[in-house]
Scaffold this motif. Sequence first.
Motif, PDB file in Angstrom:
ATOM      1  N   ARG A  56       0.814  -1.220   0.000  1.00 51.76           N
ATOM      2  CA  ARG A  56       0.000   0.000   0.000  1.00 51.76           C
ATOM      3  C   ARG A  56       0.847   1.270   0.000  1.00 51.76           C
ATOM      4  NH1 ARG A  56      -3.157  -3.687   2.696  1.00 51.76           N
ATOM      5  NH2 ARG A  56      -5.380  -3.656   2.209  1.00 51.76           N
ATOM      6  N   GLU A  57       2.097   1.194   0.450  1.00 50.23           N
ATOM      7  CA  GLU A  57       2.984   2.357   0.488  1.00 50.23           C
ATOM      8  C   GLU A  57       3.378   2.832  -0.910  1.00 50.23           C
ATOM      9  OE1 GLU A  57       6.403   1.137   2.716  1.00 50.23           O
ATOM     10  OE2 GLU A  57       5.418   1.447   4.650  1.00 50.23           O
ATOM     11  N   VAL A  58       3.298   1.958  -1.902  1.00 53.53           N
ATOM     12  CA  VAL A  58       3.766   2.290  -3.246  1.00 53.53           C
ATOM     13  C   VAL A  58       2.709   3.131  -3.959  1.00 53.53           C
ATOM     14  CG1 VAL A  58       4.518   1.359  -5.463  1.00 53.53           C
ATOM     15  CG2 VAL A  58       5.142   0.184  -3.341  1.00 53.53           C
ATOM     16  N   ARG A  59       3.154   4.259  -4.464  1.00 47.68           N
ATOM     17  CA  ARG A  59       2.250   5.163  -5.170  1.00 47.68           C
ATOM     18  C   ARG A  59       1.772   4.499  -6.461  1.00 47.68           C
ATOM     19  NH1 ARG A  59       3.413  11.393  -6.843  1.00 47.68           N
ATOM     20  NH2 ARG A  59       1.273  11.823  -7.444  1.00 47.68           N
ATOM     21  N   GLY A  60       0.467   4.513  -6.659  1.00 47.56           N
ATOM     22  CA  GLY A  60      -0.128   3.873  -7.832  1.00 47.56           C
ATOM     23  C   GLY A  60      -0.968   2.668  -7.461  1.00 47.56           C
ATOM     24  N   VAL A  61      -0.777   2.151  -6.235  1.00 49.59           N
ATOM     25  CA  VAL A  61      -1.621   1.061  -5.744  1.00 49.59           C
ATOM     26  C   VAL A  61      -2.835   1.710  -5.098  1.00 49.59           C
ATOM     27  CG1 VAL A  61      -1.822  -0.850  -4.105  1.00 49.59           C
ATOM     28  CG2 VAL A  61       0.319  -0.495  -5.358  1.00 49.59           C
ATOM     29  N   HIS A  62      -4.000   1.476  -5.687  1.00 48.28           N
ATOM     30  CA  HIS A  62      -5.217   2.078  -5.139  1.00 48.28           C
ATOM     31  C   HIS A  62      -5.693   1.304  -3.913  1.00 48.28           C
ATOM     32  CE1 HIS A  62      -8.929   4.277  -4.912  1.00 48.28           C
ATOM     33  NE2 HIS A  62      -9.604   3.147  -4.945  1.00 48.28           N
ATOM     34  N   GLU A  63      -5.766  -0.016  -4.049  1.00 48.40           N
ATOM     35  CA  GLU A  63      -6.137  -0.869  -2.919  1.00 48.40           C
ATOM     36  C   GLU A  63      -5.757  -2.303  -3.212  1.00 48.40           C
ATOM     37  OE1 GLU A  63     -10.410  -1.198  -2.134  1.00 48.40           O
ATOM     38  OE2 GLU A  63     -10.759  -0.286  -4.068  1.00 48.40           O
ATOM     39  N   LEU A  64      -5.900  -3.156  -2.222  1.00 45.64           N
ATOM     40  CA  LEU A  64      -5.578  -4.568  -2.370  1.00 45.64           C
ATOM     41  C   LEU A  64      -6.845  -5.397  -2.254  1.00 45.64           C
ATOM     42  CD1 LEU A  64      -2.726  -3.403  -1.753  1.00 45.64           C
ATOM     43  CD2 LEU A  64      -2.264  -5.496  -0.546  1.00 45.64           C
ATOM     44  N   GLY A  65      -6.856  -6.527  -2.935  1.00 39.98           N
ATOM     45  CA  GLY A  65      -7.957  -7.468  -2.829  1.00 39.98           C
ATOM     46  C   GLY A  65      -8.710  -7.620  -4.129  1.00 39.98           C
ATOM     47  N   GLY A  66      -9.362  -8.777  -4.262  1.00 40.07           N
ATOM     48  CA  GLY A  66     -10.218  -9.033  -5.410  1.00 40.07           C
ATOM     49  C   GLY A  66     -11.573  -8.387  -5.204  1.00 40.07           C
ATOM     50  N   GLY A  67     -12.446  -8.536  -6.168  1.00 37.62           N
ATOM     51  CA  GLY A  67     -13.763  -7.916  -6.105  1.00 37.62           C
ATOM     52  C   GLY A  67     -14.564  -8.314  -4.873  1.00 37.62           C
ATOM     53  N   ALA A  68     -14.591  -9.606  -4.565  1.00 40.21           N
ATOM     54  CA  ALA A  68     -15.359 -10.076  -3.411  1.00 40.21           C
ATOM     55  C   ALA A  68     -14.765  -9.563  -2.101  1.00 40.21           C
ATOM     56  CB  ALA A  68     -15.418 -11.601  -3.401  1.00 40.21           C
ATOM     57  N   ALA A  69     -13.436  -9.593  -2.009  1.00 39.48           N
ATOM     58  CA  ALA A  69     -12.771  -9.120  -0.791  1.00 39.48           C
ATOM     59  C   ALA A  69     -13.019  -7.631  -0.584  1.00 39.48           C
ATOM     60  CB  ALA A  69     -11.273  -9.398  -0.855  1.00 39.48           C
ATOM     61  N   ARG A  70     -12.991  -6.862  -1.678  1.00 41.81           N
ATOM     62  CA  ARG A  70     -13.229  -5.426  -1.554  1.00 41.81           C
ATOM     63  C   ARG A  70     -14.678  -5.150  -1.179  1.00 41.81           C
ATOM     64  NH1 ARG A  70     -10.831  -5.103  -6.676  1.00 41.81           N
ATOM     65  NH2 ARG A  70     -12.630  -3.951  -7.422  1.00 41.81           N
ATOM     66  N   ALA A  71     -15.621  -5.923  -1.733  1.00 41.68           N
ATOM     67  CA  ALA A  71     -17.032  -5.743  -1.392  1.00 41.68           C
ATOM     68  C   ALA A  71     -17.262  -6.057   0.085  1.00 41.68           C
ATOM     69  CB  ALA A  71     -17.907  -6.636  -2.267  1.00 41.68           C
ATOM     70  N   PHE A  72     -16.664  -7.144   0.563  1.00 47.81           N
ATOM     71  CA  PHE A  72     -16.784  -7.495   1.967  1.00 47.81           C
ATOM     72  C   PHE A  72     -16.158  -6.413   2.842  1.00 47.81           C
ATOM     73  CE2 PHE A  72     -15.120  -9.631   5.799  1.00 47.81           C
ATOM     74  CZ  PHE A  72     -16.332 -10.037   6.343  1.00 47.81           C
ATOM     75  N   GLY A  73     -15.030  -5.867   2.386  1.00 49.49           N
ATOM     76  CA  GLY A  73     -14.356  -4.791   3.120  1.00 49.49           C
ATOM     77  C   GLY A  73     -15.215  -3.550   3.231  1.00 49.49           C
ATOM     78  N   MET A  74     -15.948  -3.217   2.154  1.00 48.92           N
ATOM     79  CA  MET A  74     -16.832  -2.047   2.208  1.00 48.92           C
ATOM     80  C   MET A  74     -17.963  -2.264   3.206  1.00 48.92           C
ATOM     81  SD  MET A  74     -16.919  -0.495  -1.689  1.00 48.92           S
ATOM     82  CE  MET A  74     -18.197  -1.582  -2.205  1.00 48.92           C
ATOM     83  N   ILE A  75     -18.477  -3.483   3.268  1.00 47.76           N
ATOM     84  CA  ILE A  75     -19.528  -3.796   4.247  1.00 47.76           C
ATOM     85  C   ILE A  75     -18.954  -3.704   5.660  1.00 47.76           C
ATOM     86  CG2 ILE A  75     -21.003  -5.642   5.146  1.00 47.76           C
ATOM     87  CD1 ILE A  75     -21.281  -6.562   2.181  1.00 47.76           C
ATOM     88  N   ARG A  76     -17.766  -4.261   5.851  1.00 44.05           N
ATOM     89  CA  ARG A  76     -17.112  -4.238   7.164  1.00 44.05           C
ATOM     90  C   ARG A  76     -16.853  -2.805   7.613  1.00 44.05           C
ATOM     91  NH1 ARG A  76     -12.677  -7.172   6.163  1.00 44.05           N
ATOM     92  NH2 ARG A  76     -11.667  -5.279   5.437  1.00 44.05           N
ATOM     93  N   ASP A  77     -16.479  -1.927   6.660  1.00 40.53           N
ATOM     94  CA  ASP A  77     -16.200  -0.529   7.005  1.00 40.53           C
ATOM     95  C   ASP A  77     -17.424   0.196   7.532  1.00 40.53           C
ATOM     96  OD1 ASP A  77     -13.605  -0.900   6.256  1.00 40.53           O
ATOM     97  OD2 ASP A  77     -13.821   0.064   4.283  1.00 40.53           O
ATOM     98  N   ARG A  78     -18.599  -0.258   7.165  1.00 36.01           N
ATOM     99  CA  ARG A  78     -19.836   0.394   7.599  1.00 36.01           C
ATOM    100  C   ARG A  78     -20.291  -0.058   8.986  1.00 36.01           C
ATOM    101  NH1 ARG A  78     -22.382   3.018   3.136  1.00 36.01           N
ATOM    102  NH2 ARG A  78     -21.391   2.431   1.179  1.00 36.01           N
ATOM    103  N   ILE A  79     -19.666  -1.098   9.504  1.00 33.07           N
ATOM    104  CA  ILE A  79     -20.024  -1.612  10.828  1.00 33.07           C
ATOM    105  C   ILE A  79     -19.230  -0.843  11.872  1.00 33.07           C
ATOM    106  CG2 ILE A  79     -20.009  -3.624  12.344  1.00 33.07           C
ATOM    107  CD1 ILE A  79     -20.152  -5.349   9.789  1.00 33.07           C
ATOM    108  N   PRO A  80     -19.922  -0.200  12.823  1.00 32.78           N
ATOM    109  CA  PRO A  80     -19.208   0.542  13.866  1.00 32.78           C
ATOM    110  C   PRO A  80     -18.295  -0.381  14.674  1.00 32.78           C
ATOM    111  CG  PRO A  80     -21.557   1.040  13.909  1.00 32.78           C
ATOM    112  CD  PRO A  80     -21.370  -0.100  12.954  1.00 32.78           C
ATOM    113  N   GLY A  81     -17.071   0.047  14.864  1.00 33.37           N
ATOM    114  CA  GLY A  81     -16.132  -0.720  15.671  1.00 33.37           C
ATOM    115  C   GLY A  81     -15.343  -1.766  14.897  1.00 33.37           C
ATOM    116  N   ALA A  82     -15.734  -2.028  13.647  1.00 34.08           N
ATOM    117  CA  ALA A  82     -14.997  -3.014  12.858  1.00 34.08           C
ATOM    118  C   ALA A  82     -13.726  -2.365  12.318  1.00 34.08           C
ATOM    119  CB  ALA A  82     -15.853  -3.523  11.709  1.00 34.08           C
ATOM    120  N   SER A  83     -12.664  -3.146  12.253  1.00 40.75           N
ATOM    121  CA  SER A  83     -11.403  -2.602  11.753  1.00 40.75           C
ATOM    122  C   SER A  83     -11.117  -3.158  10.364  1.00 40.75           C
ATOM    123  CB  SER A  83     -10.258  -2.949  12.701  1.00 40.75           C
ATOM    124  OG  SER A  83     -10.121  -4.346  12.800  1.00 40.75           O
TER     125      SER A  83
END
Length: 163
Positions: A56-83
């Motif tokens: 993630r430190e390298v400029r040009g990398v937007h994010e890590l993960g496949g489509g499903a992992a990123r979708a799950f990550g977006m759901i997790r981000d909306r849960i209060p207290g989830a990291s």
Amino acid sequence: MNATTTENSATDKAAVEQQTKTSSGAAAPGSGLVSEQGNTTIADIVVQKVAGLAAREVRGVHELGGGAARAFGMIRDRIPGASASIGQGVSVEVGETQTAVDLEIVVEYGVAIAELARAVRRNVINAIEQMTGLTVVEVNINVNDVYIPGDDDEEPVRTARVQ
């Protein structure tokens, strides 16, 4: 992915497993992880987090993960207290003295992908080897998507036509 690629991947992973052990099955004495005072073992999650942060430190990398992992990550981000998972999009195989890393990345539009892959690979290898003392035998990078600014913007909020 075709059958040849799958066979090569399986062969590569077997080679990594074989390389991670010496003929006696113990870590190499000069590795810094084995000494007369005791052995140091490093968990997969440690290497996974180090690799994720370094990528993630390298400029040009937007994010890590496949489509499903990123979708799950977006759901997790909306849960209060989830990291957020630092290891999202990173899988590792850790032996006693060596490790192999697989990354799934989303690149920013306009970035030269081959140069970005070299920079990510270099940064991940340096970070893992400096922090853990493990030798990195390979870093495989799978570019899943290209991030185009404006694609992820939410749809405009529609107002009711009648009240």
